[in-house]
Write a protein that holds these residues in place. Structure first.
Motif, PDB file in Angstrom:
ATOM      1  N   LYS A  29       1.143  -1.185   0.418  1.00  0.00           N
ATOM      2  CA  LYS A  29       0.340   0.169   0.483  1.00  0.00           C
ATOM      3  C   LYS A  29       0.817   1.012  -0.020  1.00  0.00           C
ATOM      4  O   LYS A  29       0.439   1.996  -0.764  1.00  0.00           O
ATOM      5  CB  LYS A  29      -0.884   0.272   0.899  1.00  0.00           C
ATOM      6  N   THR A  32       2.579   1.610  -3.086  1.00  0.00           N
ATOM      7  CA  THR A  32       1.255   2.156  -4.171  1.00  0.00           C
ATOM      8  C   THR A  32       0.845   3.747  -4.382  1.00  0.00           C
ATOM      9  O   THR A  32       1.630   4.201  -5.637  1.00  0.00           O
ATOM     10  CB  THR A  32      -0.137   1.818  -4.055  1.00  0.00           C
ATOM     11  N   LYS A  33       1.560   3.780  -2.630  1.00  0.00           N
ATOM     12  CA  LYS A  33       0.999   5.330  -2.424  1.00  0.00           C
ATOM     13  C   LYS A  33       2.298   6.261  -2.984  1.00  0.00           C
ATOM     14  O   LYS A  33       1.777   7.559  -3.808  1.00  0.00           O
ATOM     15  CB  LYS A  33       1.175   5.734  -1.031  1.00  0.00           C
ATOM     16  N   GLU A  35       4.006   5.502  -5.850  1.00  0.00           N
ATOM     17  CA  GLU A  35       4.034   5.667  -7.251  1.00  0.00           C
ATOM     18  C   GLU A  35       3.282   6.455  -7.743  1.00  0.00           C
ATOM     19  O   GLU A  35       3.277   7.446  -8.717  1.00  0.00           O
ATOM     20  CB  GLU A  35       3.832   4.335  -7.342  1.00  0.00           C
ATOM     21  N   VAL A  36       2.272   6.451  -7.219  1.00  0.00           N
ATOM     22  CA  VAL A  36       1.053   7.728  -7.252  1.00  0.00           C
ATOM     23  C   VAL A  36       1.433   9.115  -7.020  1.00  0.00           C
ATOM     24  O   VAL A  36       0.557   9.476  -8.284  1.00  0.00           O
ATOM     25  CB  VAL A  36      -1.135   7.176  -7.103  1.00  0.00           C
ATOM     26  N   ALA A  37       2.398   9.322  -6.099  1.00  0.00           N
ATOM     27  CA  ALA A  37       2.437  10.347  -6.171  1.00  0.00           C
ATOM     28  C   ALA A  37       3.697  11.175  -6.831  1.00  0.00           C
ATOM     29  O   ALA A  37       4.339  12.002  -7.505  1.00  0.00           O
ATOM     30  CB  ALA A  37       2.619  10.214  -4.587  1.00  0.00           C
ATOM     31  N   SER A  39       3.878   9.888 -10.307  1.00  0.00           N
ATOM     32  CA  SER A  39       3.313   9.334 -10.794  1.00  0.00           C
ATOM     33  C   SER A  39       2.702  10.903 -11.488  1.00  0.00           C
ATOM     34  O   SER A  39       2.620  11.713 -12.537  1.00  0.00           O
ATOM     35  CB  SER A  39       1.997   8.496 -11.695  1.00  0.00           C
ATOM     36  N   THR A  40       1.763  11.586 -10.692  1.00  0.00           N
ATOM     37  CA  THR A  40       1.045  12.521 -10.565  1.00  0.00           C
ATOM     38  C   THR A  40       2.007  13.946 -10.821  1.00  0.00           C
ATOM     39  O   THR A  40       1.849  15.122 -11.426  1.00  0.00           O
ATOM     40  CB  THR A  40       0.164  12.304  -9.315  1.00  0.00           C
ATOM     41  N   GLU A  43       3.280  13.823 -13.555  1.00  0.00           N
ATOM     42  CA  GLU A  43       2.373  14.371 -14.527  1.00  0.00           C
ATOM     43  C   GLU A  43       1.822  16.079 -14.656  1.00  0.00           C
ATOM     44  O   GLU A  43       1.691  16.962 -15.700  1.00  0.00           O
ATOM     45  CB  GLU A  43       1.134  14.028 -14.297  1.00  0.00           C
TER      46      GLU A  43
END
Length: 96
Positions: A29, A32-33, A35-37, A39-40, A43
């Motif tokens: 978890k 994943t958090k 990686e999302v951060a 990725s954001t 972007e």
């Protein structure tokens, strides 16, 4: 009979596996958090780069337009100077 040590060993093994399983879920978890951060953030940076490129293109268009206008003005000045030289030459010929 099963010895008490064996029972505690089995219980310890079960607790150890449960702890490992729960920690691996937490790690997944957390990863994943992260990686999302990331990725954001990427972007966002790409969006900013894209906007900056668009601004540079607009500035380049304006700059090209200004150069074109200057070229037209220089051409007009050259024509005017050519005409003035022609008139000066005629005046010099009349003086002779």
């Amino acid at each position: 009979m099963i010895s008490i040590g064996l029972i505690f060993t089995i219980i310890g093994g079960v607790i150890g596996y449960a702890t490992f399983y729960m920690n691996s879920k937490k790690n997944t978890k957390q990863e994943t958090k992260e990686e999302v951060a990331m990725s954001t953030k990427l972007e966002t940076k790409l969006d900013m780069i894209s906007r900056n490129i668009d601004e540079i293109r607009l500035d380049n268009k304006d700059f090209s337009k200004s150069i074109q206008q200057l070229a037209e003005r220089v051409s007009a000045v050259e024509q005017s100077a050519k005409s003035a030289h022609h008139r000066i030459d005629q005046l010099e010929e009349l003086r002779k």
